[in-house]
Design a protein around this motif. Structure first.
Motif, PDB file in Angstrom:
ATOM      1  N   SER A 184      41.651-124.613   7.242  1.00  0.00           N
ATOM      2  CA  SER A 184      41.553-125.805   6.394  1.00  0.00           C
ATOM      3  C   SER A 184      42.462-125.630   5.183  1.00  0.00           C
ATOM      4  CB  SER A 184      40.114-126.027   5.915  1.00  0.00           C
ATOM      5  OG  SER A 184      39.749-125.038   4.970  1.00  0.00           O
ATOM      6  N   TYR A 185      42.629-126.716   4.453  1.00  0.00           N
ATOM      7  CA  TYR A 185      43.278-126.637   3.150  1.00  0.00           C
ATOM      8  C   TYR A 185      42.206-126.346   2.103  1.00  0.00           C
ATOM      9  CZ  TYR A 185      47.515-128.638   5.147  1.00  0.00           C
ATOM     10  OH  TYR A 185      48.642-128.837   5.893  1.00  0.00           O
ATOM     11  N   VAL A 186      42.587-125.637   1.056  1.00  0.00           N
ATOM     12  CA  VAL A 186      41.672-125.362  -0.043  1.00  0.00           C
ATOM     13  C   VAL A 186      42.382-125.703  -1.345  1.00  0.00           C
ATOM     14  CG1 VAL A 186      40.375-123.580   1.179  1.00  0.00           C
ATOM     15  CG2 VAL A 186      42.384-122.935  -0.151  1.00  0.00           C
ATOM     16  N   MET A 187      41.593-126.126  -2.326  1.00  0.00           N
ATOM     17  CA  MET A 187      42.128-126.526  -3.626  1.00  0.00           C
ATOM     18  C   MET A 187      41.622-125.568  -4.693  1.00  0.00           C
ATOM     19  SD  MET A 187      41.519-130.153  -5.628  1.00  0.00           S
ATOM     20  CE  MET A 187      39.735-129.850  -5.646  1.00  0.00           C
ATOM     21  N   ILE A 188      42.523-125.078  -5.520  1.00  0.00           N
ATOM     22  CA  ILE A 188      42.147-124.208  -6.628  1.00  0.00           C
ATOM     23  C   ILE A 188      41.597-125.068  -7.769  1.00  0.00           C
ATOM     24  CG2 ILE A 188      42.942-122.449  -8.243  1.00  0.00           C
ATOM     25  CD1 ILE A 188      43.028-121.654  -5.298  1.00  0.00           C
ATOM     26  N   CYS A 189      40.507-124.630  -8.366  1.00  0.00           N
ATOM     27  CA  CYS A 189      39.896-125.422  -9.438  1.00  0.00           C
ATOM     28  C   CYS A 189      39.243-124.508 -10.472  1.00  0.00           C
ATOM     29  CB  CYS A 189      38.859-126.386  -8.867  1.00  0.00           C
ATOM     30  SG  CYS A 189      37.514-125.598  -7.960  1.00  0.00           S
ATOM     31  N   ASN A 190      39.087-125.057 -11.666  1.00  0.00           N
ATOM     32  CA  ASN A 190      38.328-124.385 -12.714  1.00  0.00           C
ATOM     33  C   ASN A 190      38.795-122.949 -12.955  1.00  0.00           C
ATOM     34  OD1 ASN A 190      36.336-124.420 -14.701  1.00  0.00           O
ATOM     35  ND2 ASN A 190      34.790-123.551 -13.320  1.00  0.00           N
ATOM     36  N   VAL A 207      44.131-119.924   6.987  1.00  0.00           N
ATOM     37  CA  VAL A 207      44.134-119.826   8.446  1.00  0.00           C
ATOM     38  C   VAL A 207      42.937-119.036   8.968  1.00  0.00           C
ATOM     39  CG1 VAL A 207      46.619-120.106   8.644  1.00  0.00           C
ATOM     40  CG2 VAL A 207      45.686-117.827   8.350  1.00  0.00           C
ATOM     41  N   GLU A 208      42.362-118.181   8.122  1.00  0.00           N
ATOM     42  CA  GLU A 208      41.182-117.407   8.508  1.00  0.00           C
ATOM     43  C   GLU A 208      40.255-117.295   7.312  1.00  0.00           C
ATOM     44  OE1 GLU A 208      40.483-116.454  11.427  1.00  0.00           O
ATOM     45  OE2 GLU A 208      42.320-116.020  12.566  1.00  0.00           O
ATOM     46  N   ARG A 209      38.989-117.027   7.612  1.00  0.00           N
ATOM     47  CA  ARG A 209      38.022-116.727   6.555  1.00  0.00           C
ATOM     48  C   ARG A 209      37.146-115.590   7.044  1.00  0.00           C
ATOM     49  NH1 ARG A 209      34.371-121.592   4.888  1.00  0.00           N
ATOM     50  NH2 ARG A 209      33.435-121.119   6.910  1.00  0.00           N
ATOM     51  N   GLY A 210      36.795-114.682   6.138  1.00  0.00           N
ATOM     52  CA  GLY A 210      35.973-113.560   6.538  1.00  0.00           C
ATOM     53  C   GLY A 210      35.375-112.861   5.341  1.00  0.00           C
ATOM     54  N   VAL A 211      34.754-111.708   5.600  1.00  0.00           N
ATOM     55  CA  VAL A 211      34.062-110.946   4.560  1.00  0.00           C
ATOM     56  C   VAL A 211      34.646-109.547   4.491  1.00  0.00           C
ATOM     57  CG1 VAL A 211      31.846-109.991   3.822  1.00  0.00           C
ATOM     58  CG2 VAL A 211      31.941-112.268   4.854  1.00  0.00           C
ATOM     59  N   CYS A 212      34.864-109.080   3.279  1.00  0.00           N
ATOM     60  CA  CYS A 212      35.327-107.714   3.054  1.00  0.00           C
ATOM     61  C   CYS A 212      34.628-107.177   1.814  1.00  0.00           C
ATOM     62  CB  CYS A 212      36.841-107.672   2.876  1.00  0.00           C
ATOM     63  SG  CYS A 212      37.482-106.013   2.537  1.00  0.00           S
ATOM     64  N   GLY A 213      33.978-106.045   1.927  1.00  0.00           N
ATOM     65  CA  GLY A 213      33.296-105.450   0.785  1.00  0.00           C
ATOM     66  C   GLY A 213      32.207-106.330   0.204  1.00  0.00           C
ATOM     67  N   GLY A 214      31.576-107.148   1.036  1.00  0.00           N
ATOM     68  CA  GLY A 214      30.502-108.011   0.573  1.00  0.00           C
ATOM     69  C   GLY A 214      30.941-109.322  -0.037  1.00  0.00           C
ATOM     70  N   SER A 215      32.256-109.560  -0.143  1.00  0.00           N
ATOM     71  CA  SER A 215      32.773-110.808  -0.709  1.00  0.00           C
ATOM     72  C   SER A 215      33.535-111.585   0.354  1.00  0.00           C
ATOM     73  CB  SER A 215      33.699-110.531  -1.901  1.00  0.00           C
ATOM     74  OG  SER A 215      32.998-109.885  -2.942  1.00  0.00           O
ATOM     75  N   ALA A 216      33.503-112.915   0.243  1.00  0.00           N
ATOM     76  CA  ALA A 216      34.202-113.769   1.199  1.00  0.00           C
ATOM     77  C   ALA A 216      35.632-114.009   0.748  1.00  0.00           C
ATOM     78  CB  ALA A 216      33.461-115.098   1.349  1.00  0.00           C
ATOM     79  N   TYR A 217      36.555-114.030   1.711  1.00  0.00           N
ATOM     80  CA  TYR A 217      37.968-114.256   1.417  1.00  0.00           C
ATOM     81  C   TYR A 217      38.572-115.219   2.427  1.00  0.00           C
ATOM     82  CZ  TYR A 217      37.858-110.208  -1.700  1.00  0.00           C
ATOM     83  OH  TYR A 217      37.570-109.341  -2.724  1.00  0.00           O
ATOM     84  N   TYR A 218      39.578-115.960   1.944  1.00  0.00           N
ATOM     85  CA  TYR A 218      40.436-116.726   2.838  1.00  0.00           C
ATOM     86  C   TYR A 218      41.711-115.929   3.070  1.00  0.00           C
ATOM     87  CZ  TYR A 218      37.634-120.946   1.921  1.00  0.00           C
ATOM     88  OH  TYR A 218      36.619-121.856   1.820  1.00  0.00           O
ATOM     89  N   SER A 253      35.362-117.725  -3.677  1.00  0.00           N
ATOM     90  CA  SER A 253      34.308-118.108  -4.616  1.00  0.00           C
ATOM     91  C   SER A 253      34.262-119.622  -4.785  1.00  0.00           C
ATOM     92  CB  SER A 253      34.549-117.451  -5.975  1.00  0.00           C
ATOM     93  OG  SER A 253      33.721-118.016  -6.958  1.00  0.00           O
ATOM     94  N   VAL A 254      33.070-120.207  -4.663  1.00  0.00           N
ATOM     95  CA  VAL A 254      32.930-121.659  -4.786  1.00  0.00           C
ATOM     96  C   VAL A 254      33.234-122.124  -6.204  1.00  0.00           C
ATOM     97  CG1 VAL A 254      31.280-121.875  -2.904  1.00  0.00           C
ATOM     98  CG2 VAL A 254      30.439-121.381  -5.203  1.00  0.00           C
ATOM     99  N   ALA A 255      33.231-121.196  -7.165  1.00  0.00           N
ATOM    100  CA  ALA A 255      33.511-121.579  -8.546  1.00  0.00           C
ATOM    101  C   ALA A 255      34.982-121.907  -8.754  1.00  0.00           C
ATOM    102  CB  ALA A 255      33.085-120.460  -9.498  1.00  0.00           C
ATOM    103  N   HIS A 256      35.851-121.365  -7.916  1.00  0.00           N
ATOM    104  CA  HIS A 256      37.287-121.517  -8.130  1.00  0.00           C
ATOM    105  C   HIS A 256      38.053-122.078  -6.932  1.00  0.00           C
ATOM    106  CE1 HIS A 256      36.631-119.346 -11.816  1.00  0.00           C
ATOM    107  NE2 HIS A 256      36.165-118.300 -11.152  1.00  0.00           N
ATOM    108  N   VAL A 257      37.389-122.214  -5.801  1.00  0.00           N
ATOM    109  CA  VAL A 257      38.057-122.692  -4.591  1.00  0.00           C
ATOM    110  C   VAL A 257      37.218-123.781  -3.947  1.00  0.00           C
ATOM    111  CG1 VAL A 257      39.003-122.062  -2.342  1.00  0.00           C
ATOM    112  CG2 VAL A 257      39.075-120.416  -4.218  1.00  0.00           C
ATOM    113  N   GLU A 258      37.829-124.950  -3.767  1.00  0.00           N
ATOM    114  CA  GLU A 258      37.135-126.087  -3.159  1.00  0.00           C
ATOM    115  C   GLU A 258      37.785-126.403  -1.811  1.00  0.00           C
ATOM    116  OE1 GLU A 258      34.549-129.184  -2.484  1.00  0.00           O
ATOM    117  OE2 GLU A 258      34.475-127.755  -4.141  1.00  0.00           O
TER     118      GLU A 258
END
Length: 237
Positions: free
Chosen positions: A75-81, A112-123, A134-139
């Motif tokens: 998906s596309y993601v938008m940087i925010c806040n 293109v991918e999403r997953g978990v590393c070290g307990g945190s989620a990454y695109y 993080s939902v605080a900075h990525v929509e």
């Protein structure tokens, strides 16, 4: 007497065979014990096996240690806040280095991918960098459509129509305003997963799609992607 001695000789053959077998077994056990004793105090000088991120960094296999979400279709993601510390895309998840890239409010990236590393989620972005999800900075965006054309502002108001740093009309993110008679060139239309729809202007700001405030003179280019999340190119970090 001679007959008794002749009968005793055949009886000795199995006994001698058994003794020879026991001797060979004892010799083999002694050899194994000697080898173990020899190796016991010898230090291993070969490479020390590594695991996880450290191994992946050395071998350049970034994707191997990101536990992928198989349901994620891209998906596309938008940087925010963006906070004072910034939002960064990095070569290694969570590790900011010299080649890390600072991102800005409103920037749209292709994941293109999403997953978990070290307990945190990454695109995992299409350029090979990692972005903390993080939902605080990525929509995440529900849709992204490239456009060409402009908007003609029709709303008569002293405060004008607001242009925002990212597509969230409840946030304190107003950058400037445009007024009745202004023409605003746009390059895309987006909709966030939260339900906010906005036009993306050519200067990277966001404006409402509400027809009460403007006339829409945009169109989808022939080679543009209508309502598709992954078929067109956009700004990269």
């Amino acid at each position: 007497m001679e007959d008794k001695n002749q009968n005793a000789k055949p009886a000795l053959k199995p006994l001698l065979s058994i003794c020879a077998s026991l001797f060979l077994v004892a010799a083999a056990i002694s050899m194994v014990a000697a080898v173990r004793l020899y190796l016991k105090d010898r230090e291993y000088t070969g490479p020390v096996p590594k695991a996880g991120i450290e191994q992946a960094e050395e071998e350049g296999r970034d994707k191997d240690y990101l536990e992928l979400d198989k349901k994620f279709k891209g998906s596309y993601v938008m940087i925010c806040n963006v906070s004072s510390g910034g939002v960064w895309a990095t070569r290694v998840p969570g590790k900011r280095e010299e080649d890390s890239v600072a991102l800005s409010d409103g920037q749209i990236l292709k994941a293109v991918e999403r997953g978990v590393c070290g307990g945190s989620a990454y695109y995992l972005l299409d350029n090979g960098l990692y972005l903390n999800a993080s939902v605080a900075h990525v929509e995440p965006l529900a849709s992204y459509t490239e456009l060409s054309g402009y908007l003609a502002i029709t709303y008569v108001s002293a405060s004008g129509v607001h242009l925002r740093a990212w597509a969230d009309f409840d946030a304190d993110n107003v950058v400037k305003s445009v007024y009745v008679g202004d023409k605003v060139p746009v390059k895309a239309k987006v909709e966030t997963e939260k339900g906010d729809a906005a036009f993306l202007t050519t200067e990277g700001l966001y404006i409402t799609t509400d027809s009460r405030y403007l006339n829409d003179y945009t169109s989808v280019p022939e080679d543009g992607a209508v309502g598709s999340q992954m078929d067109s190119e956009e700004e990269k970090p």
